[in-house]
Design an enzyme around this catalytic site. Structure first.
Site, PDB file in Angstrom:
ATOM      1  N   ARG A   1      -3.185 -51.235  47.817  1.00  0.00           N
ATOM      2  CA  ARG A   1      -2.980 -50.501  46.568  1.00  0.00           C
ATOM      3  C   ARG A   1      -3.562 -51.207  45.354  1.00  0.00           C
ATOM      4  NH1 ARG A   1       3.170 -50.700  46.419  1.00  0.00           N
ATOM      5  NH2 ARG A   1       2.613 -52.733  47.211  1.00  0.00           N
TER       6      ARG A   1
ATOM      7  N   GLU B   1       3.097 -61.496  37.653  1.00  0.00           N
ATOM      8  CA  GLU B   1       3.790 -61.612  36.384  1.00  0.00           C
ATOM      9  C   GLU B   1       2.877 -62.323  35.401  1.00  0.00           C
ATOM     10  OE1 GLU B   1       8.525 -61.986  37.324  1.00  0.00           O
ATOM     11  OE2 GLU B   1       7.355 -63.817  37.378  1.00  0.00           O
TER      12      GLU B   1
ATOM     13  N   ASP C   1       2.833 -60.914  20.218  1.00  0.00           N
ATOM     14  CA  ASP C   1       1.893 -60.673  21.311  1.00  0.00           C
ATOM     15  C   ASP C   1       0.705 -59.917  20.732  1.00  0.00           C
ATOM     16  OD1 ASP C   1       1.425 -61.009  24.124  1.00  0.00           O
ATOM     17  OD2 ASP C   1       1.696 -58.855  24.363  1.00  0.00           O
ATOM     18  N   ASN C   2      -0.506 -60.449  20.938  1.00  0.00           N
ATOM     19  CA  ASN C   2      -1.720 -59.878  20.340  1.00  0.00           C
ATOM     20  C   ASN C   2      -2.732 -59.523  21.421  1.00  0.00           C
ATOM     21  OD1 ASN C   2      -0.776 -60.502  17.647  1.00  0.00           O
ATOM     22  ND2 ASN C   2      -1.281 -62.616  18.103  1.00  0.00           N
TER      23      ASN C   2
ATOM     24  N   ARG D   1     -15.088 -65.260  18.664  1.00  0.00           N
ATOM     25  CA  ARG D   1     -13.934 -65.297  17.760  1.00  0.00           C
ATOM     26  C   ARG D   1     -13.432 -66.731  17.691  1.00  0.00           C
ATOM     27  NH1 ARG D   1     -11.901 -59.941  16.908  1.00  0.00           N
ATOM     28  NH2 ARG D   1     -12.762 -58.461  18.397  1.00  0.00           N
TER      29      ARG D   1
ATOM     30  N   HIS E   1     -10.097 -70.875  15.401  1.00  0.00           N
ATOM     31  CA  HIS E   1      -9.011 -70.642  14.452  1.00  0.00           C
ATOM     32  C   HIS E   1      -7.798 -71.513  14.753  1.00  0.00           C
ATOM     33  CE1 HIS E   1     -10.857 -66.360  14.469  1.00  0.00           C
ATOM     34  NE2 HIS E   1     -11.451 -67.108  13.554  1.00  0.00           N
TER      35      HIS E   1
ATOM     36  N   LYS F   1      -0.099 -70.975  21.806  1.00  0.00           N
ATOM     37  CA  LYS F   1      -0.521 -69.689  22.357  1.00  0.00           C
ATOM     38  C   LYS F   1      -0.595 -69.769  23.876  1.00  0.00           C
ATOM     39  CE  LYS F   1      -3.571 -68.732  18.432  1.00  0.00           C
ATOM     40  NZ  LYS F   1      -4.980 -68.574  18.036  1.00  0.00           N
TER      41      LYS F   1
ATOM     42  N   HIS G   1      -8.774 -72.851  18.304  1.00  0.00           N
ATOM     43  CA  HIS G   1      -8.989 -72.026  19.488  1.00  0.00           C
ATOM     44  C   HIS G   1     -10.010 -70.934  19.198  1.00  0.00           C
ATOM     45  CE1 HIS G   1      -7.901 -68.400  21.900  1.00  0.00           C
ATOM     46  NE2 HIS G   1      -8.048 -69.293  22.853  1.00  0.00           N
TER      47      HIS G   1
ATOM     48  N   TYR H   1      -2.867 -62.548  24.024  1.00  0.00           N
ATOM     49  CA  TYR H   1      -2.217 -63.842  23.837  1.00  0.00           C
ATOM     50  C   TYR H   1      -0.870 -63.725  23.147  1.00  0.00           C
ATOM     51  CZ  TYR H   1      -4.431 -63.674  19.178  1.00  0.00           C
ATOM     52  OH  TYR H   1      -4.848 -63.310  17.923  1.00  0.00           O
TER      53      TYR H   1
ATOM     54  N   GLU I   1      -3.735 -70.192   7.490  1.00  0.00           N
ATOM     55  CA  GLU I   1      -4.880 -70.046   8.381  1.00  0.00           C
ATOM     56  C   GLU I   1      -5.963 -71.082   8.093  1.00  0.00           C
ATOM     57  OE1 GLU I   1      -7.308 -66.188   9.908  1.00  0.00           O
ATOM     58  OE2 GLU I   1      -7.063 -66.390   7.751  1.00  0.00           O
TER      59      GLU I   1
ATOM     60  N   LYS J   1     -16.541 -63.812   8.100  1.00  0.00           N
ATOM     61  CA  LYS J   1     -15.472 -64.786   7.844  1.00  0.00           C
ATOM     62  C   LYS J   1     -15.648 -66.038   8.714  1.00  0.00           C
ATOM     63  CE  LYS J   1     -10.529 -65.184   8.614  1.00  0.00           C
ATOM     64  NZ  LYS J   1      -9.343 -64.484   9.077  1.00  0.00           N
ATOM     65  N   ASP J   2     -15.938 -65.834  10.002  1.00  0.00           N
ATOM     66  CA  ASP J   2     -16.091 -66.981  10.907  1.00  0.00           C
ATOM     67  C   ASP J   2     -17.383 -67.756  10.652  1.00  0.00           C
ATOM     68  OD1 ASP J   2     -13.649 -66.466  12.023  1.00  0.00           O
ATOM     69  OD2 ASP J   2     -14.413 -65.772  13.958  1.00  0.00           O
TER      70      ASP J   2
END
Length: 181
Positions: free
Chosen positions: A23, A28, A48-49, A59, A62, A72, A119, A132, A143, A169-170
């Site tokens: 299947r 988890e 949770d993002n 990305r 940060h 994280k 990260h 994450y 930040e 921004k980055d």
């Protein structure tokens, strides 16, 4: 679930137990009791993002400072990314060192990024779904970041620079030396 060490102090990989049959599969993504048992950490994840990115989207790097620093637990639900962490804890024996790992929807590995780490990740597949958990809420005033192409860190992002898609921004983030001063 199995805990695998990385060369960076307090940063580790979690390898889930996957149950598979005709299947599909099940595992988890997080179990608080098991996480605490195998890591010895009692962490209360509060946010949770999830992000969806196309190939070449970079990305990071940060972090959040001070009381708003975040640990994280990161994973990839779809696709493949190169995930990179940098220890920016001045008191740490691995200060200034980096670690990278491929996270994908095949091995389903997760990376625990402790507080005091920068990260970032880059999508290597056509698309990725990156998820994450954080142990502290996002706070814009706390930040910080490090430019992805910092000469001191000399990170290998596994794709040619021409394929990078980096936010304005980055692209404006400071160097490693500036960010930690």
């Amino acid at each position: 679930m199995e805990l695998l060490k990385t060369p960076l102090k307090d940063c580790f990989i979690l390898k889930p137990s996957v149950f598979q049959d005709e299947r599909g599969f099940f595992y988890e993504t997080y179990n608080q009791k098991l996480f605490q048992k195998i890591t010895g950490l009692n962490i209360d994840f509060v946010q949770d993002n999830q992000s969806i990115s196309s190939k070449g989207v970079l990305r990071g790097l940060h972090f959040q400072r001070g009381d708003m620093a975040q640990a994280k637990l990161v994973r990839v639900a779809k696709g493949k990314v190169l995930d990179i962490v940098v220890d920016i804890r001045k008191y740490s024996e691995t200060f200034g060192k980096s670690f990278s790992i491929i996270l994908d929807d095949v091995e389903n590995l997760q990376l625990f990024v402790p507080r005091g780490f920068a990260h970032g990740f880059i999508t290597l597949s056509e698309q990725s779904i990156f998820s994450y958990k954080c142990d502290n809420f996002y706070d814009k005033a706390s930040e910080g970041g490090i430019i992805y192409n910092d000469a001191t860190l000399a990170l290998d992002w596994h794709l040619p620079k021409e394929e990078f898609i980096v936010s304005a921004k980055d692209q404006e983030l400071p160097s490693f030396k500036e960010a930690i001063s």
